[in-house]
Design a protein around this motif. Structure first.
Motif, PDB file in Angstrom:
ATOM      1  N   VAL A 196       0.959  -1.105   0.061  1.00 26.00           N
ATOM      2  CA  VAL A 196      -0.005  -0.011   0.214  1.00 26.00           C
ATOM      3  C   VAL A 196       0.878   1.175   0.118  1.00 26.00           C
ATOM      4  CG1 VAL A 196      -2.021  -1.016   1.054  1.00 26.00           C
ATOM      5  CG2 VAL A 196      -0.032  -0.051   2.479  1.00 26.00           C
ATOM      6  N   GLU A 197       0.281   2.409  -0.425  1.00 29.30           N
ATOM      7  CA  GLU A 197       1.116   3.704  -0.440  1.00 29.30           C
ATOM      8  C   GLU A 197       0.500   4.350   0.773  1.00 29.30           C
ATOM      9  OE1 GLU A 197      -1.103   6.507  -1.289  1.00 29.30           O
ATOM     10  OE2 GLU A 197      -2.514   5.116  -1.193  1.00 29.30           O
ATOM     11  N   HIS A 198       1.129   5.614   1.059  1.00 33.66           N
ATOM     12  CA  HIS A 198       0.791   6.408   2.404  1.00 33.66           C
ATOM     13  C   HIS A 198      -0.577   6.950   2.708  1.00 33.66           C
ATOM     14  CE1 HIS A 198       4.326   6.289   4.639  1.00 33.66           C
ATOM     15  NE2 HIS A 198       4.851   6.380   3.522  1.00 33.66           N
ATOM     16  N   PHE A 199      -1.286   7.022   1.347  1.00 30.71           N
ATOM     17  CA  PHE A 199      -2.843   7.453   1.422  1.00 30.71           C
ATOM     18  C   PHE A 199      -3.692   6.092   1.778  1.00 30.71           C
ATOM     19  CE2 PHE A 199      -2.149  10.929  -1.826  1.00 30.71           C
ATOM     20  CZ  PHE A 199      -1.822  11.726  -0.850  1.00 30.71           C
ATOM     21  N   GLU A 273       6.453  13.316  -2.560  1.00 33.24           N
ATOM     22  CA  GLU A 273       5.868  13.330  -1.089  1.00 33.24           C
ATOM     23  C   GLU A 273       4.507  13.623  -1.184  1.00 33.24           C
ATOM     24  OE1 GLU A 273       7.758  16.014   2.533  1.00 33.24           O
ATOM     25  OE2 GLU A 273       6.724  17.214   0.944  1.00 33.24           O
ATOM     26  N   GLN A 274       3.855  12.674   0.095  1.00 31.17           N
ATOM     27  CA  GLN A 274       2.384  12.670   0.297  1.00 31.17           C
ATOM     28  C   GLN A 274       1.813  13.527   1.402  1.00 31.17           C
ATOM     29  OE1 GLN A 274       2.696   8.424  -0.730  1.00 31.17           O
ATOM     30  NE2 GLN A 274       0.521   8.603  -1.037  1.00 31.17           N
ATOM     31  N   THR A 381       7.551   2.831  -1.298  1.00 35.34           N
ATOM     32  CA  THR A 381       6.926   3.943  -0.253  1.00 35.34           C
ATOM     33  C   THR A 381       8.541   4.444   0.606  1.00 35.34           C
ATOM     34  OG1 THR A 381       6.052   2.531   1.382  1.00 35.34           O
ATOM     35  CG2 THR A 381       4.724   3.833   0.040  1.00 35.34           C
ATOM     36  N   TYR A 382       8.518   5.710   1.229  1.00 37.68           N
ATOM     37  CA  TYR A 382       9.679   5.873   1.895  1.00 37.68           C
ATOM     38  C   TYR A 382       9.048   6.833   3.117  1.00 37.68           C
ATOM     39  CZ  TYR A 382       9.199  10.906   0.297  1.00 37.68           C
ATOM     40  OH  TYR A 382       8.837  12.121   0.141  1.00 37.68           O
ATOM     41  N   GLY A 383       9.596   6.967   4.327  1.00 34.87           N
ATOM     42  CA  GLY A 383       9.286   7.643   5.376  1.00 34.87           C
ATOM     43  C   GLY A 383       8.490   6.894   6.419  1.00 34.87           C
ATOM     44  N   THR A 384       8.476   7.344   7.665  1.00 34.09           N
ATOM     45  CA  THR A 384       7.920   6.405   8.758  1.00 34.09           C
ATOM     46  C   THR A 384       6.708   7.086   9.131  1.00 34.09           C
ATOM     47  OG1 THR A 384       9.274   7.446  10.405  1.00 34.09           O
ATOM     48  CG2 THR A 384      10.126   5.505   9.435  1.00 34.09           C
ATOM     49  N   ARG A 385       5.974   6.150   9.527  1.00 35.29           N
ATOM     50  CA  ARG A 385       4.687   6.720  10.402  1.00 35.29           C
ATOM     51  C   ARG A 385       4.484   6.255  11.796  1.00 35.29           C
ATOM     52  NH1 ARG A 385       0.734   6.864   5.727  1.00 35.29           N
ATOM     53  NH2 ARG A 385      -0.759   7.175   7.386  1.00 35.29           N
ATOM     54  N   GLY A 402       3.806  15.792   5.591  1.00 34.50           N
ATOM     55  CA  GLY A 402       5.007  15.527   4.754  1.00 34.50           C
ATOM     56  C   GLY A 402       5.986  14.758   5.248  1.00 34.50           C
ATOM     57  N   GLY A 403       7.018  14.513   4.447  1.00 34.22           N
ATOM     58  CA  GLY A 403       8.130  13.508   5.058  1.00 34.22           C
ATOM     59  C   GLY A 403       7.944  12.068   4.873  1.00 34.22           C
ATOM     60  N   VAL A 404       6.745  11.679   4.044  1.00 39.32           N
ATOM     61  CA  VAL A 404       6.470  10.525   3.780  1.00 39.32           C
ATOM     62  C   VAL A 404       6.010  10.510   2.170  1.00 39.32           C
ATOM     63  CG1 VAL A 404       6.019   9.666   6.063  1.00 39.32           C
ATOM     64  CG2 VAL A 404       4.123  10.440   4.366  1.00 39.32           C
ATOM     65  N   GLY A 405       6.012   9.395   1.604  1.00 39.95           N
ATOM     66  CA  GLY A 405       5.666   9.477   0.142  1.00 39.95           C
ATOM     67  C   GLY A 405       6.118   7.954  -0.628  1.00 39.95           C
TER      68      GLY A 405
END
Length: 489
Positions: A196-199, A273-274, A381-385, A402-405
């Protein structure tokens, strides 16, 4: 003489065929089939030393087996499935895959012949206005300075990946090659195990498939998908999407460096970036305009699929994986929704894969032309949640602005005719595929208006501009192994 020999590159390739052996040993991995890891390290480098010394280093990476061929990628996958360790004692499934790409500036620096392509030779920045991107002067590091090469390392084991990346950096530093940027890919999955992507939406379902085994799997899934559709009483397509693609027409480019007729492929790399918080709020607002109980359709209207990957053109609600393999429905075309009443024409997956819309809207149009624009994507994907599981995106995940995407990566035979055409003529064009249908709400460049419900009616203006920001990118080429070795005769 071509490296392909008697291999038919106009058909999906049987990775087990003897005729494919030499071809697969010379082609870099990840082109015909994804390497399959969710953790990557992407190293962007510039050359600083003597061209001859740089050529020698690049040649050594191919000669000593550091760069992973398509054949070795298959061997790694086989060992993982069989529970066998790697040749250096790596635990099953924890071998590192490594891929090398050169930019046009990189070819110029090492004084080597680059593949012919105007977009590649001029770089991604030359088309920023045409693609709707921010001006190159506003791009983030490392894309605001010349990049000569990209190295991608992938491993599911983070410790092993970090070790491999450290060794690579030491190797490059010793050869007077500077790492100017490092971006880590950290793939996410949902509770069903799908990427999955960040959305929050399953990604990569409708890939062009270039190997026989992948095509067979897709066809088996198609049978299961139609059986499920019949059970639920929803329509099946008369001409469902065919995911079988020709490698020759889709990704393969003759490598001018190869003395034995090897092939490579152009790689499009973009850091997107998302703004998850902004997108989710806009999605919720759109959901309020829909009839009570149908709020989840808002996201399906935007993307074209529900979060779990269920296509909204065929189903009115999430149904999840299909069949014993737990795969997702890709066996349909928009002949089941020709007027966009269920899946709007501007929905992301409809904009970027019209599934026969062009032929339906313009009788007599060549169906091969539509399919010829499509390309395999290998993004991560990149970045952390903030979640209770770093690898699984769940309902409790934070909504960063921001910071993810997504690290968008796609292999192309023809950058102008594939990636750039799709972005400019499909995603960004409000009149594709019908007049005033709108632009792609995910990768397009302005706001949207949406039907109040899937059956049409009053329009609701909802601005979806800016939730995906392009931070920079470049065009690269993945040389053949024989081409790389030839850099140091």
């Amino acid at each position: 003489m071509s490296q392909a020999g008697n291999l038919d590159l106009n058909q999906p390739i049987d990775l087990n065929a003897e005729a494919a052996s030499d071809f697969l040993c010379d082609l870099q991995g990840n082109i015909l089939k994804s390497h399959g890891r969710r953790k990557t390290t992407n190293l962007f480098v510039t050359f600083n030393g003597e061209p001859a010394a740089t050529r020698a280093l690049l040649a050594s990476l191919a000669a000593d087996g550091t760069i992973t061929s398509a054949a070795e990628q298959k061997n790694q996958r086989d060992r993982k499935e069989q529970g066998k360790p790697g040749p250096d004692g790596e635990a099953p499934g924890e071998e590192t895959a490594t891929f090398l790409f050169l930019s046009a500036r990189g070819y110029t620096y090492i004084e080597a012949t680059a593949p012919e392509s105007q977009p590649f030779n001029e770089g991604m920045g030359r088309a920023d206005a045409e693609l709707g991107d921010p001006a190159q002067s506003a791009w983030d590091e490392p894309f605001n300075e010349p990049i000569h090469a990209l190295l991608i390392l992938a491993n599911e084991n983070l410790s092993s990946l970090n070790d491999a990346a450290s060794k690579m950096r030491e190797c490059l530093f010793g050869a007077d090659i500077r790492v100017v940027g490092k971006i880590d890919g950290r793939g996410l999955k949902n509770g069903n195990g799908h990427d999955v992507e960040h959305f929050g939406y399953v990604d990569g379902i409708s890939q062009p498939l270039l190997t026989c085994s992948d095509v067979r799997g897709a066809r088996d899934n198609g049978v299961a998908a139609d059986a499920e559709a019949n059970r639920l009483g929803v329509p099946t397509s008369k001409n469902p999407f065919d995911p079988s693609f020709s490698p020759q027409d889709t990704v393969l480019v003759p490598d001018p460096l190869s003395p034995q007729g090897g092939f490579g492929s152009f790689l499009v790399f973009r850091q997107l970036e998302q703004n998850v918080d902004g997108f989710k709020k806009a999605e919720a607002e759109l959901g309020k305009t829909l009839p009570k109980g149908q709020e989840e359709r808002a996201g399906a209207m935007i993307v074209g699929r529900f979060e779990d990957g269920t296509p909204v053109a065929r189903y009115g609600e999430e149904i999840g994986p299909i069949g014993p393999g737990g795969t997702l429905d890709n066996h349909f075309s928009y002949d089941i929704d020709p007027d966009g009443e269920k899946c709007p024409f501007q929905a992301h997956i409809r904009k970027t894969n019209p599934r026969g819309d062009i032929e339906r809207q313009f009788p007599g149009a060549d169906p091969k032309a539509e399919k010829g624009v499509l390309f395999p994507r290998r993004g991560v994907t990149y970045g952390t949640r903030q979640t209770h599981d770093d690898n699984v995106l769940n309902e409790d995940a934070s909504h960063p602005s921001g910071g993810v995407g997504l690290l968008f990566m796609a292999y192309n035979k023809d950058i102008a005719g594939q990636f750039e055409f799709m972005q400019k003529r499909w995603a960004n064009d409000p009149d594709f595929v019908t007049g005033n249908s709108g632009i792609d709400p995910i990768i397009g460049q302005s706001g949207q208006s949406w039907p109040e419900n899937h059956g049409g009616g009053a329009k609701v203006v909802q601005d979806f501009h800016g939730f995906v920001r392009m931070k920079g990118g470049e065009y690269f080429f993945a040389p053949s192994l024989s081409g790389l070795r030839a850099l140091h005769p």
